[in-house]
Write a protein that holds these residues in place. Structure first.
Motif, mmCIF file in Angstrom:
data_model
loop_
_atom_site.group_PDB
_atom_site.id
_atom_site.type_symbol
_atom_site.label_atom_id
_atom_site.label_comp_id
_atom_site.label_asym_id
_atom_site.label_seq_id
_atom_site.Cartn_x
_atom_site.Cartn_y
_atom_site.Cartn_z
ATOM 1 N N ALA A 10 -12.991 -21.034 3.644
ATOM 2 C CA ALA A 10 -14.224 -20.382 3.147
ATOM 3 C C ALA A 10 -14.682 -21.050 1.846
ATOM 4 O O ALA A 10 -15.861 -21.380 1.681
ATOM 5 C CB ALA A 10 -13.980 -18.891 2.930
ATOM 6 N N GLN B 59 -18.108 -23.324 1.558
ATOM 7 C CA GLN B 59 -19.108 -22.833 0.608
ATOM 8 C C GLN B 59 -19.473 -23.935 -0.396
ATOM 9 O O GLN B 59 -20.644 -24.142 -0.705
ATOM 10 C CB GLN B 59 -18.567 -21.617 -0.144
ATOM 11 C CG GLN B 59 -19.582 -21.036 -1.123
ATOM 12 C CD GLN B 59 -19.052 -19.795 -1.805
ATOM 13 O OE1 GLN B 59 -17.881 -19.745 -2.206
ATOM 14 N NE2 GLN B 59 -19.896 -18.786 -1.928
ATOM 15 N N CYS C 83 -12.600 -10.234 5.698
ATOM 16 C CA CYS C 83 -13.168 -9.437 4.597
ATOM 17 C C CYS C 83 -12.628 -9.921 3.249
ATOM 18 O O CYS C 83 -13.362 -9.975 2.261
ATOM 19 C CB CYS C 83 -12.850 -7.952 4.762
ATOM 20 S SG CYS C 83 -13.693 -7.233 6.168
ATOM 21 N N LYS D 151 -14.476 -12.953 2.354
ATOM 22 C CA LYS D 151 -15.822 -12.599 1.882
ATOM 23 C C LYS D 151 -15.745 -12.138 0.417
ATOM 24 O O LYS D 151 -16.586 -12.504 -0.409
ATOM 25 C CB LYS D 151 -16.386 -11.479 2.763
ATOM 26 C CG LYS D 151 -17.728 -10.955 2.295
ATOM 27 C CD LYS D 151 -18.240 -9.836 3.168
ATOM 28 C CE LYS D 151 -19.513 -9.261 2.551
ATOM 29 N NZ LYS D 151 -20.142 -8.247 3.409
ATOM 30 N N PRO E 201 -21.293 -14.044 3.471
ATOM 31 C CA PRO E 201 -21.325 -13.074 4.576
ATOM 32 C C PRO E 201 -20.495 -13.592 5.748
ATOM 33 O O PRO E 201 -20.305 -14.810 5.878
ATOM 34 C CB PRO E 201 -22.804 -12.977 4.953
ATOM 35 C CG PRO E 201 -23.542 -13.953 4.132
ATOM 36 C CD PRO E 201 -22.600 -14.638 3.187
ATOM 37 N N ILE E 202 -20.003 -12.688 6.595
ATOM 38 C CA ILE E 202 -19.103 -13.100 7.676
ATOM 39 C C ILE E 202 -19.648 -12.750 9.066
ATOM 40 O O ILE E 202 -20.309 -11.738 9.253
ATOM 41 C CB ILE E 202 -17.685 -12.508 7.493
ATOM 42 C CG1 ILE E 202 -17.739 -10.985 7.267
ATOM 43 C CG2 ILE E 202 -16.974 -13.177 6.324
ATOM 44 C CD1 ILE E 202 -16.361 -10.335 7.088
ATOM 45 N N ASP F 87 -20.879 -8.889 8.735
ATOM 46 C CA ASP F 87 -22.312 -8.937 8.427
ATOM 47 C C ASP F 87 -23.137 -9.284 9.656
ATOM 48 O O ASP F 87 -24.344 -9.040 9.695
ATOM 49 C CB ASP F 87 -22.568 -9.981 7.324
ATOM 50 C CG ASP F 87 -21.859 -9.579 6.046
ATOM 51 O OD1 ASP F 87 -22.340 -8.653 5.384
ATOM 52 O OD2 ASP F 87 -20.790 -10.160 5.739
#
Ligand code: PEP
Ligand code: MN
Length: 343
Positions: free
Chosen positions: A114, A118, A151, A154, A160-161, A179
């Motif tokens: 993640a 990002q 979660c 996130k 958002p997932i 999400d």
């Protein structure tokens, strides 16, 4: 809808068929020629059972004037729809890249991937918790624990997932935790599931079925929308053809076709479409060039040890190159891609 009647059809047969249609709330405009009689149907023909009409012996042929999908149809909604996924708009000027591993495997893995996607500019984190595997003996996903780890990722990144639902029994949990709810290719025509998704206030990522036509795909979107949930994002992920070199055959022609037929946003998943990590970059570029609203890409820190889909997963450094590539292509087609997050 237009119904062409057989030559020599008697008036009482025409009356019987006309009454049946009128009973469904649709008006009938008959056109009587010297050789042929044609019935023009005016109104909402979605409640007309075509098979039932065709079973009348006086019917020669049925012709369609409009597509059977209404809510998903651009004809009745000329502007493009923008679907918000946890604060990220899909379908606007900015292309949205959803990236992450095929499956959530551990806390370190999902948070690590993640953070890296990002930093390259992805705006949504993907990760499967429930995996629809061909073999019952293959890794089936971490399930509820996987959702909790998503979660956690996130929370660590703010991304958002999106994750795939396989059973309507888990719907409340998905609504609470993710999400965007993904419907996988294998469930595109799970109509009970689609109906349940129509009742929730959550965006749905609807993947194209393994052998689904564009119309069948849009009819599945219609199932969700007919229930009241109009926040549907479509995802082209390749279809099955006679070609076996690639896992599936990517149908990039579907992107302009869907854009013409529907107002819904559509993204492309070059990972499942090809099954090969080295094909993801060229096809991600092509998808952006043909007008996709975004991409879904599988990224894994260690593809050789991935529990699912390692062969099609790109490593974080290649993902970074792909993001750089598509920024340039996006600019050439009047779109933008989010800049990498400042770290
Ligand atoms: C996935 O995205 O992990 C997946 C299983 O995709 P598909 O439903 O397109 O095969
Ligand atoms: Mn996968």
């Amino acid at each position: 809808m237009i119904i062409v009647l057989r030559k020599g059809t008697e008036q009482r047969e025409i009356d019987r068929l006309t009454n049946l249609i009128i009973e469904r709330g649709v008006a009938v405009n008959p056109i009587v020629g010297s050789d042929l009689t044609i019935l023009g149907l005016i109104g909402d023909t979605s409640k007309i059972d075509e098979g039932q009409i065709e079973s009348h012996r006086c019917v020669e042929r049925i012709m369609h004037v409009a597509e059977p999908f209404k809510k998903a149809n651009r004809m009745f909604h000329p502007g493009a729809s923008v679907v918000n996924v946890g604060g990220v708009d899909v379908g606007g000027k900015e292309l949205v890249v959803m990236a992450g591993p095929c499956s959530v495997e551990s806390r370190e893995q999902i948070i690590g991937v993640a953070q890296s996607v990002q930093a390259s500019g992805a705006s949504v984190l993907r990760g499967g918790a429930f995996k629809p595997r061909t073999s019952p003996y293959a890794f089936q996903g971490l399930k509820y624990e996987g959702l909790d780890l998503l979660c956690a990722a996130k929370e660590a990144t703010g991304l958002p997932i999106v994750s795939e639902i396989m059973s309507p029994y888990d719907l409340d949990l998905f609504v609470e935790k993710v999400d965007c709810i993904q419907v996988g290719a294998r469930n595109m025509q799970n109509f009970d599931l689609l109906r349940q998704l129509g009742k929730v206030d959550k965006p749905i990522l609807l993947k194209r079925g393994l052998s689904a036509t564009i119309e069948e795909w849009l009819m599945s979107a219609e199932y969700i929308m007919a229930g009241g949930n109009e926040r549907v994002i479509l995802c082209e992920r390749g279809i099955r053809t006679f070609e076996t070199y690639t896992r599936n055959t990517i149908d990039l022609g579907a992107i302009p076709a869907v854009k013409k037929l529907s107002h819904l946003p559509v993204i492309v998943d070059p990972s499942h479409a090809t099954g090969k990590w080295w094909m993801v970059e060229p096809l991600a570029r092509a998808a952006v060039a043909v007008g996709a609203d975004g991409l879904m890409i599988e990224v894994h820190n260690d593809p050789a040890h991935a529990l699912c889909d390692g062969a099609q997963s790109v490593k974080p450094d290649l993902f970074d190159d792909i993001m750089r590539d598509i920024r340039q292509i996006a600019a050439a087609v009047g779109r933008e891609v989010r800049q990498p997050a400042a770290v």
